[in-house]
Design an enzyme around this catalytic site. Structure first.
Site, short mmCIF file in Angstrom:
data_model
loop_
_atom_site.label_atom_id
_atom_site.label_comp_id
_atom_site.label_asym_id
_atom_site.label_seq_id
_atom_site.Cartn_x
_atom_site.Cartn_y
_atom_site.Cartn_z
N CYS A 1 -1.40 -2.31 -16.01
CA CYS A 1 -1.53 -1.25 -15.00
C CYS A 1 -0.88 -1.64 -13.68
CB CYS A 1 -2.99 -0.86 -14.80
SG CYS A 1 -3.99 -2.21 -14.19
N HIS B 1 0.80 -1.22 0.00
CA HIS B 1 0.00 0.00 0.00
C HIS B 1 0.84 1.28 0.00
CE1 HIS B 1 -2.46 3.18 1.88
NE2 HIS B 1 -3.37 2.71 1.02
#
Ligand code: PEP
Ligand code: MG
Length: 553
Positions: A511, A134
């Site tokens: 992506c 993250h």
């Protein structure tokens, strides 16, 4: 060049590349073209795309850095340099920054809840995590310096202190971090801001002339999207919709949605979220000025969103008309042993179709409004379904999307095209790409998850043991940073070979974080991808790498 002349004879002893800053490299390349010594293609090929980072992010003052010795090292997860006072929570980062302090947020790991604090910090340092965890992904998106996975830090978050290299650090102590090298320094090292010189634009224009691969960006906020456009992005390749739910005003409704017992309750909570989503998407479309926008439906496991603080749990219980005990039971029920392989991605839409319905409405109604406001733009939103492993899953979710979208379009009275595609991020999706292609308008490789699931390495935890793999020459690079062409790459090639003949009109992109890594971009060019998508500050790097790939191939 080192040479000697002996007895009238010239001996060349050795040569080494002249070291140059990125700015100097650009100036030299332009001068050589102006003086007719190099072609534009040769000039483009001369520049190391990775060096562009130094033009786009603050760096340490070179003289001050020379005198400093690192106190520790983590992964260089998001480039640039940062210096500031240590804070241990996102809330403190915000409070201190509001008072004009420069802060470095130090955490065991970050979670989506920390987003506003991460925005406020000069830099982020985490004990755990890898190149696609993250903190790394979000910091790169924001262009904020981040060092992740420094396992040498002994963290005591509760008492706001940590130990590194025998020294105890407290809240308010100065620390300096380098997100390019991963180095961590005790105390203050001044930073200098990035400057983009005129040659940058010239070289980028040449790169655009020669590349065939398009470059999009991963962006979830209008601010990031605008930045990416300035840096040359030709669309959004990934909007992670979950990042939009963490603002104070939204998280409450989102938590109500998660803690609903019935479809009716969930739908009522989703009704509250819809206007936010729709307005977010409108702003994104506006920022992209008609360029394509791919919006990915909700992906993370729901436990990432539930409250952890007692006060927040009480607030939620009140809003839901439930007891604190009941809310705590719901939260406990969301616990999973392997959340990354658990109830996430399209599995959320399969179990709660109403979420997919709300997100479709938001995507389509936003596009209708923007199309009406800008009749000259050709709006064509791309809806991307994550974590597909079987064509029947995609068919199921697509049916919900198409029914909802077509109803909204019919009611609007205007014509609007849209696409429904899928991420390819589970090996089984790659292996059955010929079946999946029948239902998909596009494929987009989610190489963060595809790497995680192909290697069986957790993207959040593998930092702990990967250094042993480099030392023992089992791996040369972090596969989460540089695409593993032999394994993960083979699955990508296979997907295209299986999928394209079935659906030749389908477009294909990437992506995952590899979309901004030069060597991986070259591979994407070779296997015939239409675009790469990367975080905004990596867009120029990808543009240059794509041009170099086209020129050298
Ligand atoms: C991926 O898995 O590569 C991806 C782009 O999605 P996320 O990182 O959000 O899982
Ligand atoms: Mg993914």
């Amino acid at each position: 060049m080192e040479f000697t002349v002996e007895h009238g004879k010239l001996y060349m002893l050795q040569t080494r590349n002249g070291k140059r800053t990125a700015q100097a490299a650009l100036k030299i390349a332009c001068d050589l073209v102006d003086e007719g010594m190099r072609t534009e293609q040769e000039a483009v090929a001369m520049i190391d795309p990775r060096n562009l980072d130094t033009l786009l992010h603050p760096q340490f003052d070179a003289a001050a850095l020379k005198a400093a010795t690192p106190a520790g090292k983590g992964l260089g997860a998001s480039p640039g340099a940062a210096c500031g006072k240590i804070v241990f929570s996102a809330e403190e980062a915000e409070e201190w920054a509001a008072k004009g302090e420069k802060v470095v947020l130090v955490r065991l790991e970050t979670s989506p809840e920390d987003i506003t604090g991460m925005k406020a910090a000069q830099g982020i340092l985490t004990v755990r995590g890898g190149m696609t965890s993250h903190a790394a992904v979000v910091a790169r998106g924001m262009g904020t310096c981040c060092v992740s996975g420094c396992g040498d830090i002994a963290m005591d978050e509760e008492n706001k202190r940590f130990t590194l290299a025998g020294k105890e650090y407290h809240e308010g102590d100065y620390i300096s971090i380098d997100g390019t090298t991963g180095n961590i320094y005790d105390g203050r090292i001044p930073t200098v801001d990035a400057t983009i010189a005129g040659e940058f634009g010239r070289v980028m224009a040449w790169a655009d002339k020669y590349r065939t691969l398009k470059v999009r960006t991963n962006a979830d906020t209008p601010r990031d999207a605008k930045k990416a456009r300035e840096l040359g992005a030709e669309g959004i390749g990934l909007c992670r919709t979950e990042h939009m739910f963490f603002e104070e005003s939204r998280i409450a409704a989102f938590r109500e949605m998660i803690c609903s017992d019935t479809v009716e309750e969930r739908e009522a909570a989703l009704e509250k979220i819809l206007p936010y989503q729709q307005s977010d998407f409108e702003q994104l479309y506006e920022a992209l000025e008609g360029y394509p926008v791919t919006i990915r439906f909700l992906d993370p496991p729901l436990h990432e969103f539930v409250p952890t603080e007692e006060a927040d749990i009480e607030k939620l219980a009140q809003a839901q008309g439930k007891t604190v005990e009941e809310i705590k039971n719901i939260i406990a029920g969301l616990h999973e042993f392997n959340p990354m392989m658990g109830h996430r991605g399209c599995r959320l839409a399969v179990t709660y179709p109403e979420i997919a319905r709300m997100q479709t409405k938001a995507v389509i109604c936003a596009a209708i409004n923007v199309q009406k406001a800008h009749p000259d733009w050709k709006m064509k939103p791309e809806i991307m379904i994550p974590l597909i492993c079987d064509v029947k899953e995609l068919k199921y979710v697509k049916k919900i999307v198409v029914e909802t979208a077509d109803a909204e379009i019919a009611a609007s009275g205007i014509a609007l095209d849209y696409e429904v595609g899928t991420m390819i991020e589970i090996p089984r999706a790659a292996l059955t790409a010929d079946e999946i292609a029948k239902e998909a308008d596009f494929f987009c490789f989610g190489t963060n998850d595809l790497t995680q699931m192909t290697f069986g390495f957790s993207r959040d935890d593998s930092g702990k043991f990967l250094s042993a793999y480099y030392d023992r020459k089992i791996l040369e690079n972090d596969p989460f940073a540089k695409l593993d062409q032999n394994g993960v790459g083979k699955l990508m090639e296979m997907s295209i070979k299986l999928g394209k003949p079935v659906n030749p009109k389908m477009h294909v992109g990437i992506c995952g974080e590899h979309g901004g890594d030069p060597a991986s971009v070259e591979f994407c060019h070779k296997i015939g991808l239409d675009y790469v998508s990367c975080s905004p500050f990596r867009v120029p790097i990808a543009r240059l790498a794509a041009a170099q790939a086209a020129i050298s191939n």
